[in-house]
Structures are given as structure tokens and as C-alpha cells.
Write a protein that holds these residues in place. Structure first.
Motif, PDB file in Angstrom:
ATOM      1  N   ARG A   3      -5.119  18.400 -26.260  1.00  0.00           N
ATOM      2  CA  ARG A   3      -5.078  16.962 -26.074  1.00  0.00           C
ATOM      3  C   ARG A   3      -6.463  16.344 -25.971  1.00  0.00           C
TER       4      ARG A   3
ATOM      5  N   TYR B  11      -1.645  15.089 -14.941  1.00  0.00           N
ATOM      6  CA  TYR B  11      -1.728  15.249 -16.389  1.00  0.00           C
ATOM      7  C   TYR B  11      -2.821  14.346 -16.924  1.00  0.00           C
ATOM      8  N   LYS B  19      -1.573  10.735 -15.138  1.00  0.00           N
ATOM      9  CA  LYS B  19      -0.263  10.717 -14.481  1.00  0.00           C
ATOM     10  C   LYS B  19      -0.211  11.858 -13.474  1.00  0.00           C
ATOM     11  N   HIS B  40      15.258  13.373  -9.185  1.00  0.00           N
ATOM     12  CA  HIS B  40      15.473  12.449 -10.288  1.00  0.00           C
ATOM     13  C   HIS B  40      14.693  12.912 -11.513  1.00  0.00           C
ATOM     14  N   GLY B  42      11.925  13.154 -14.048  1.00  0.00           N
ATOM     15  CA  GLY B  42      10.519  12.786 -13.940  1.00  0.00           C
ATOM     16  C   GLY B  42       9.946  12.906 -12.541  1.00  0.00           C
ATOM     17  N   SER B  43      10.673  13.562 -11.628  1.00  0.00           N
ATOM     18  CA  SER B  43      10.177  13.656 -10.265  1.00  0.00           C
ATOM     19  C   SER B  43       9.191  14.805 -10.088  1.00  0.00           C
ATOM     20  N   GLY B  44       8.933  15.559 -11.166  1.00  0.00           N
ATOM     21  CA  GLY B  44       7.904  16.590 -11.091  1.00  0.00           C
ATOM     22  C   GLY B  44       8.409  18.009 -10.876  1.00  0.00           C
ATOM     23  N   LYS B  45       9.690  18.221 -11.054  1.00  0.00           N
ATOM     24  CA  LYS B  45      10.248  19.554 -10.828  1.00  0.00           C
ATOM     25  C   LYS B  45       9.691  20.584 -11.810  1.00  0.00           C
ATOM     26  N   SER B  46       9.747  20.237 -13.088  1.00  0.00           N
ATOM     27  CA  SER B  46       9.269  21.193 -14.092  1.00  0.00           C
ATOM     28  C   SER B  46       7.779  21.463 -13.920  1.00  0.00           C
ATOM     29  N   GLN B  89      12.785  24.789 -19.322  1.00  0.00           N
ATOM     30  CA  GLN B  89      13.836  23.843 -19.673  1.00  0.00           C
ATOM     31  C   GLN B  89      14.094  23.929 -21.182  1.00  0.00           C
ATOM     32  N   GLU B 168      16.896  24.119 -15.138  1.00  0.00           N
ATOM     33  CA  GLU B 168      18.139  23.619 -15.726  1.00  0.00           C
ATOM     34  C   GLU B 168      18.731  24.582 -16.751  1.00  0.00           C
TER      35      GLU B 168
HETATM   36  N1  ATP Z   1       2.683  17.119 -20.922  1.00  0.00           N
HETATM   37  C1  ATP Z   1       2.680  16.006 -20.189  1.00  0.00           C
HETATM   38  N2  ATP Z   1       1.717  15.068 -20.327  1.00  0.00           N
HETATM   39  C2  ATP Z   1       1.707  13.954 -19.591  1.00  0.00           C
HETATM   40  N3  ATP Z   1       2.599  13.651 -18.658  1.00  0.00           N
HETATM   41  C3  ATP Z   1       3.583  14.525 -18.449  1.00  0.00           C
HETATM   42  C4  ATP Z   1       3.689  15.749 -19.197  1.00  0.00           C
HETATM   43  N4  ATP Z   1       4.773  16.416 -18.763  1.00  0.00           N
HETATM   44  C5  ATP Z   1       5.322  15.657 -17.815  1.00  0.00           C
HETATM   45  N5  ATP Z   1       4.614  14.521 -17.611  1.00  0.00           N
HETATM   46  C6  ATP Z   1       4.925  13.463 -16.632  1.00  0.00           C
HETATM   47  O1  ATP Z   1       4.979  14.035 -15.349  1.00  0.00           O
HETATM   48  C7  ATP Z   1       6.095  13.579 -14.621  1.00  0.00           C
HETATM   49  C8  ATP Z   1       6.917  14.744 -14.127  1.00  0.00           C
HETATM   50  O2  ATP Z   1       7.465  15.424 -15.223  1.00  0.00           O
HETATM   51  P1  ATP Z   1       8.385  16.707 -15.046  1.00  0.00           P
HETATM   52  O3  ATP Z   1       8.658  17.240 -16.411  1.00  0.00           O
HETATM   53  O4  ATP Z   1       7.769  17.625 -14.072  1.00  0.00           O
HETATM   54  O5  ATP Z   1       9.709  16.066 -14.443  1.00  0.00           O
HETATM   55  P2  ATP Z   1      11.093  16.755 -14.103  1.00  0.00           P
HETATM   56  O6  ATP Z   1      11.337  16.528 -12.662  1.00  0.00           O
HETATM   57  O7  ATP Z   1      11.119  18.146 -14.601  1.00  0.00           O
HETATM   58  O8  ATP Z   1      12.115  15.854 -14.942  1.00  0.00           O
HETATM   59  P3  ATP Z   1      13.467  16.299 -15.691  1.00  0.00           P
HETATM   60  O9  ATP Z   1      14.539  16.324 -14.653  1.00  0.00           O
HETATM   61  O10 ATP Z   1      13.698  15.184 -16.659  1.00  0.00           O
HETATM   62  O11 ATP Z   1      13.237  17.609 -16.341  1.00  0.00           O
HETATM   63  C9  ATP Z   1       6.861  12.651 -15.547  1.00  0.00           C
HETATM   64  O12 ATP Z   1       6.646  11.334 -15.130  1.00  0.00           O
HETATM   65  C10 ATP Z   1       6.277  12.868 -16.920  1.00  0.00           C
HETATM   66  O13 ATP Z   1       6.163  11.643 -17.579  1.00  0.00           O
END
Ligand code: ATP
Ligand code: MG
Lengths: 275, 285
Positions: A3, B11, B19, B40, B42-46, B89, B168
Motif C-alpha cells: 500500500r 491501518y 483508521k 458489530h 467493523g468493531s475490530g475482531k478480525s 474469515q 466466523e
Molecule cells: N486492510 C485494511 N485497511 C484499512 N482499514 C481496514 C483494513 N481492514 C480493516 N480495516 C478497518 O478496520 C476496522 C476493523 O475491521 P475488522 O475487519 O477488524 O472488523 P471486524 O470486527 O472483523 O468486522 P466483521 O464482523 O465485518 O468481520 C474497520 O472499520 C475496517 O474499515
């Protein structure tokens, strides 16, 4: 890591440069690039620098962000400089064995570095301040006259739009696949080149498969919405030239005049100023 | 086993799209736990779990796996990833080999295991996720989406990690299939005593299998407790866009209509038992 490449990226901001008509911006960028290669002395580069700095300031893109885009190309720039430095014939000023440095070589190398740097800055400025959609829209309109001689302007523009649209997607996908395979012990950090090359297979196979699948799905989705090429197609946001674009064109003309003037400045004119 | 100290992840730091996905998280997970993570979209789990096996490194703070920090110079990241197995995921896209057998064997092979051990693990994990022997020699590209998912999960199970993380794993699977897989994973968890971390949007699944639940909200841990305690906080969960299992809602509704059921009921068995008990106390008029 993928990136970090800013060349070709869009930087969202509210600025006059962002608001310019993309057609005008493309033409002015081309003019600017031609001008870069017309400049014959450092006075000209001084003018170029001031003008460029002014445009960058207007665009509200942080200069740091612009310079970051130069970093991946640093090696290329240095290489051209070195080649120019050692390979140019002329008045010798230094010699060590078979290495000789000439006055013309130094000047040539400096000019080359300046030219490439400004070239990159100009083209990144275009993409940083124009969304890919507007960019290809502008390009399509500029290529329209060539339709008569059989140039498929709309199709070319559509292909470009799609390609630009999918670059971030593919980067993201590569990132995801790399992570998934690292989680299973793929070794991308190995010192062994052969092992690193072998680690690419688990990435490339899924990447190609998903790229083909995506292309297929996109084609279907476009057909479902009755896409049938450019004929008779109207636009949601038609491009319109405004007063702002006129100002930009005027600025460019002034700039060209200044550069042409600067080219006439020689040492004979500058000397008396200092003595 | 796993320890997070003030972990933050951003990120594209300093860019226009900066972010912060995970903010100042402290967490500890031991062997034998079955942790559910809810939150929720986008709450940052992954993002959080990708730091647990060093796929990404925290922007600030430290992640320890077996007392080794992932940010430490010279830390053996591959070793960490073999210990902490992560099923990403939508993991279907990770398949690449000619046959399903070879694909499941990819992880164990990278670990440098012997031929017979690999064979044992491949067959065991294929069986666990419900991939029959007859499929093993097929190409992973000519099976259904659900089967691909199972193969991808088996590919991580075959590494026999000490901590198994599933992001998931059952999204998009049929109801019987998801129950089958999660039950098998729970059985394995009970037999081997590994730690399991399960991310799920299904409150039912989390309530049913986890013995500890972490609630994520906007990159932070909003709650970290037993399922009983978590699902007793209906309002808190709903205020951050989550819900509670159906049975919890029923119990809540009954309570509002004058019953006195204990709060935090989250599985059908207890629910049925408590409701029957309460109803028997009510005299029909
Ligand atoms: N590669 C990336 N680059 C920039 N921002 C990212 C990236 N991956 C995730 N984000 C941002 O970080 C935040 C958390 O993302 P994450 O994937 O951890 O959410 P999540 O809890 O796993 O959501 P979901 O339930 O939809 O899987 C989100 O707001 C997303 O927009
Ligand atoms: Mg996620």
C-alpha cells in the motif's frame, strides 16, 4: 507494504485543483511534461520549481505525501543519474583509472534527476487530485475525435476504469491470501530465493482464480444491466468547463512564456548582476 | 498462553485513510478456554485476532505468545503461527493445490513433519470437518462452497495448534453443517485441552459453545465475562448494535410480564427448565 505506492492513488481533498475539469487537467499535465523537456538551464528549473510548489500548495496534498511516491522510484532515478554522470563525453574535470567525470556529465545528470522528479510529481499530482472515474471520463472525451479513424475510445476508457477500479481490490486480495498462507507456514521471509519463489505458487494460484472469477461476474453483472458499449450512452455527471479552468489555462500560458524567457537567460546576462 | 498488553492497531498510519481498528486492548487467554468474540461489523475482531498469530504486528503495545513477544527481534514467527492456528474469515480462497489431500497437507508439510504423521493428520482433520475419504483426491476447485470452507478449516486443524482461532467459520453454511462442525470442534477442545477462540455473529453459537465471551465495540473490549453475565446485560448489548439469543429474549419478555426468571438465560435447556418451573408456579385462573 504494497500500500506504500502512492503513484496512481487518489487523495481526497477540497481544492481548486481537485475541481478542475479532468480534460483540462490532462492536457495541462501533458503541456507541463513537454515544458520540462524544453528547459535548458537552471533558471528554468527554478521557475518550474516555484510554479510546481504553488500548484502543490493549491492542491492541498501534503508535500510529504507526494514525496513518498518518489521513494519506490529512487533506485531508478539514481541509476539514470549515475549512467549520465559517467557516460557523457565532454570537458574532463576528474579522472580515476577508467572512470572519468565530465562537466557535461554533471550537468546532464543533474538535469536528468530534475526532469524525472518533476515528471513524477506532475503525473502523481494528476492522479492524486482526480478520481479514477473522472480521469477516464476526461480521457474518453479527449479521445472522442479519434473515433472517426476507428479508435474505440469508450471501450478503452471502460477498460481503464475497470483496471483502475480493481487494482486496490487485487492488492487487498493478495494481502489476504498472503496472510492465509502465512498462517499455514508459508515462508516469504526466507533468505533462500528458491524457497521464496516456491512460496509464490500458493499465492498466485488463488489470485488468478479469483481474478478470473471476478472478471466473469463483472461481465455478467454488466450485461444484466444492459451494458452494450458506448453508443447512445449519456452521462450522469457531464463534464463542464468553468471559469476556473480558464484561469488554469491562463496560468499555464504564463508559465510557458516564463520558461521560454528563462531559456534565453545565459551566463553573459547573469554575470554583470553579481559584478 | 496468549497475552495482550495495551495493544493498538492502526491501518495506514499517517495517511489520509488512517483508521485505528483496535485501541488499547488488554487480554489474556489460557489453554482449555473456549472464548467467543462478538461485536458489530467493523468493531475490530478480525484485526485483533490477526495480531494473535503475528500476521500483523501491533502499532503499539505487545502481544505475547508463550511468553514470546511477536514484535521481538528474531522471534520465530512461523513457530508462533504453528502454535496459534488461524482460520481466516472466508478462508475458501486459500485453496490452491491439485487435490484436497495435498491442500490439507500444506500446513503440516511446512512444519516439516514425516510422511506418515502428515497422512494421519490429514485424514483425521478431514473426517472432523466432514470431508469424506472419497473427496480427498478431488480438486479443491470442483467442490461446493461449503465443502471448500470445510477443507480450508481442515487445513488449519491439521497443524494441531495449541490455540485454534476461527473467524466466523460457519458464515454461509447450512444450519446442520454449522452445528456439526462446531460440535466437533468443541469435542476436540474437550479432549485435547487446547484453547479455542471463536468469532461469530450468531449469538446462539457463542452462547452455546463458549465459556467466556468478549464483546468488542469500536476497537475496544466492552465486556469480558461468562456467558451468563454477558447475556444478562441486554441493554448494553443492544446499545452497541448486538442482540441476545432468542431464548434470552423470551425470558426477558416473560419477566416484563410479571415472571421472575433468572437473568442471563442463554441456552435452550436451561431456558426450557426455568420457564417450565416458573409456569408451574402460576396457578391457572
Ligand atoms: N486492510 C485494511 N485497511 C484499512 N482499514 C481496514 C483494513 N481492514 C480493516 N480495516 C478497518 O478496520 C476496522 C476493523 O475491521 P475488522 O475487519 O477488524 O472488523 P471486524 O470486527 O472483523 O468486522 P466483521 O464482523 O465485518 O468481520 C474497520 O472499520 C475496517 O474499515
Ligand atoms: Mg472480520
Amino acid at each position: 507494504m504494497l500500500r506504500d505506492i502512492t503513484l496512481g492513488q487518489y487523495f481526497p481533498a477540497e481544492s481548486v485543483i481537485h475541481r478542475l475539469d479532468p480534460r483540462v487537467k490532462i492536457m495541462l499535465t501533458l503541456a507541463y511534461i513537454v515544458v520540462i523537456f524544453l528547459i535548458r538551464n537552471f533558471v528554468g528549473y527554478g521557475v518550474l520549481f516555484v510554479a510546481t510548489a504553488f500548484i502543490v500548495w493549491l492542491s492541498k496534498v501534503p508535500p510529504k505525501f507526494m514525496l513518498k511516491g518518489l521513494r519506490p522510484l529512487l533506485f531508478f532515478i539514481l541509476l539514470t543519474a549515475i549512467l549520465n554522470l559517467f557516460m557523457t563525453d565532454g570537458h574532463e574535470i576528474f579522472r580515476l583509472g577508467f572512470i572519468r567525470i565530465t562537466y557535461e556529465g554533471i550537468i546532464g545528470a543533474a538535469f536528468m534527476v530534475l526532469r524525472i522528479t518533476f515528471l513524477i510529481v506532475a503525473s502523481s499530482l494528476l492522479t492524486l487530485t482526480t478520481t479514477p472515474i473522472r480521469l477516464t471520463d476526461g480521457l474518453e472525451r479527449l479521445l472522442n475525435p479519434f473515433k472517426k479513424i476507428g479508435l474505440p475510445a469508450h471501450e478503452l476508457a471502460m477498460m481503464m476504469t475497470i483496471a483502475l477500479r480493481f487494482i486496490p481490490t487485487l492488492l487487498e486480495e493478495t494481502d489476504k491470501i498472503m496472510k492465509a498462507q502465512s498462517a499455514r507456514g508459508s515462508d516469504f521471509e526466507s533468505r533462500n530465493v528458491l524457497r521464496r519463489a516456491k512460496a509464490m505458487i500458493p499465492i498466485l494460484v488463488p489470485l488468478f482464480i479469483s481474478a478470473f472469477r471476478r472478471a466473469d461476474e463483472l461481465a455478467t453483472a454488466m450485461e444484466c444491466r444492459c451494458y452494450r458499449g458506448g453508443e447512445g450512452r449519456t452521462r450522469l455527471n457531464a463534464l463542464k468547463m468553468t471559469e476556473l479552468d480558464m484561469h488554469a489555462i491562463m496560468f499555464m500560458i504564463l508559465f510557458v512564456v516564463l520558461i521560454v524567457g528563462a531559456n534565453r537567460v545565459t551566463w553573459e546576462i547573469i554575470w554583470p548582476i553579481f559584478y | 498462553m496468549l497475552k495482550l498488553e495495551n495493544v493498538t492497531y492502526t491501518y495506514q498510519p499517517n495517511g489520509p485513510f488512517e483508521k485505528t481498528a483496535v485501541r488499547d486492548v488488554n487480554l489474556q487467554v489460557e489453554l482449555g478456554e473456549f472464548v467467543g468474540i462478538i461485536g458489530h461489523t467493523g468493531s475490530g475482531k478480525s484485526t485483533l485476532i490477526q495480531m494473535l498469530n503475528a500476521l500483523i504486528k501491533p502499532t503499539s503495545g505487545k502481544v505475547f505468545v508463550d511468553n514470546v513477544a511477536t514484535t521481538e527481534k528474531g522471534a520465530n514467527l512461523r513457530d508462533i503461527r504453528f502454535k496459534v492456528g488461524l482460520v481466516m474469515q472466508y478462508p475458501e480462497y486459500q485453496l490452491f493445490e491439485e487435490t484436497i489431500y495435498k491442500d490439507i497437507a500444506f500446513g503440516p508439510k511446512n512444519m516439516g513433519l514425516g510422511e506418515s504423521e502428515i497422512d494421519r493428520r490429514v485424514r483425521a482433520s478431514a473426517q472432523l470437518v466432514g470431508i469424506g475419504e472419497e473427496l480427498l483426491e478431488k480438486s479443491p476447485f470442483e467442490i461446493s462452497g461449503g465443502q471448500k470452507r470445510r477443507v480450508a478449516i481442515a487445513g488449519v486443524l491439521a497443524m494441531e495448534p495449541k490455540v485454534l482461532i476461527l473467524d466466523e467459520p460457519t458464515a454461509g453454511l447450512d444450519p446442520i453443517g454449522r452445528e456439526e462442525i462446531l460440535c466437533k470442534i468443541r469435542d476436540m477442545h474437550r479432549e485435547t485441552g487446547i484453547a479455542v477462540i471463536l468469532i461469530s455473529h450468531s449469538m446462539e453459537d457463542v452462547a452455546r459453545y463458549a465459556n467466556r465471551i468478549i464483546v468488542m465495540n469500536k476497537g475496544q473490549i466492552a465486556a469480558d465475562d461468562t456467558p451468563d453475565a454477558i447475556f444478562a446485560q441486554v441493554e448494553m448489548l443492544e446499545s452497541i448494535g448486538l442482540s441476545v439469543p432468542q431464548i434470552t429474549k423470551i425470558a426477558e419478555g416473560l419477566n416484563r410480564r410479571g415472571f421472575a426468571l433468572p437473568s442471563g438465560i442463554h441456552d435452550l435447556q436451561t431456558g426450557k427448565f426455568e420457564i417450565l418451573k416458573a409456569i408451574e408456579g402460576v396457578k391457572p385462573c
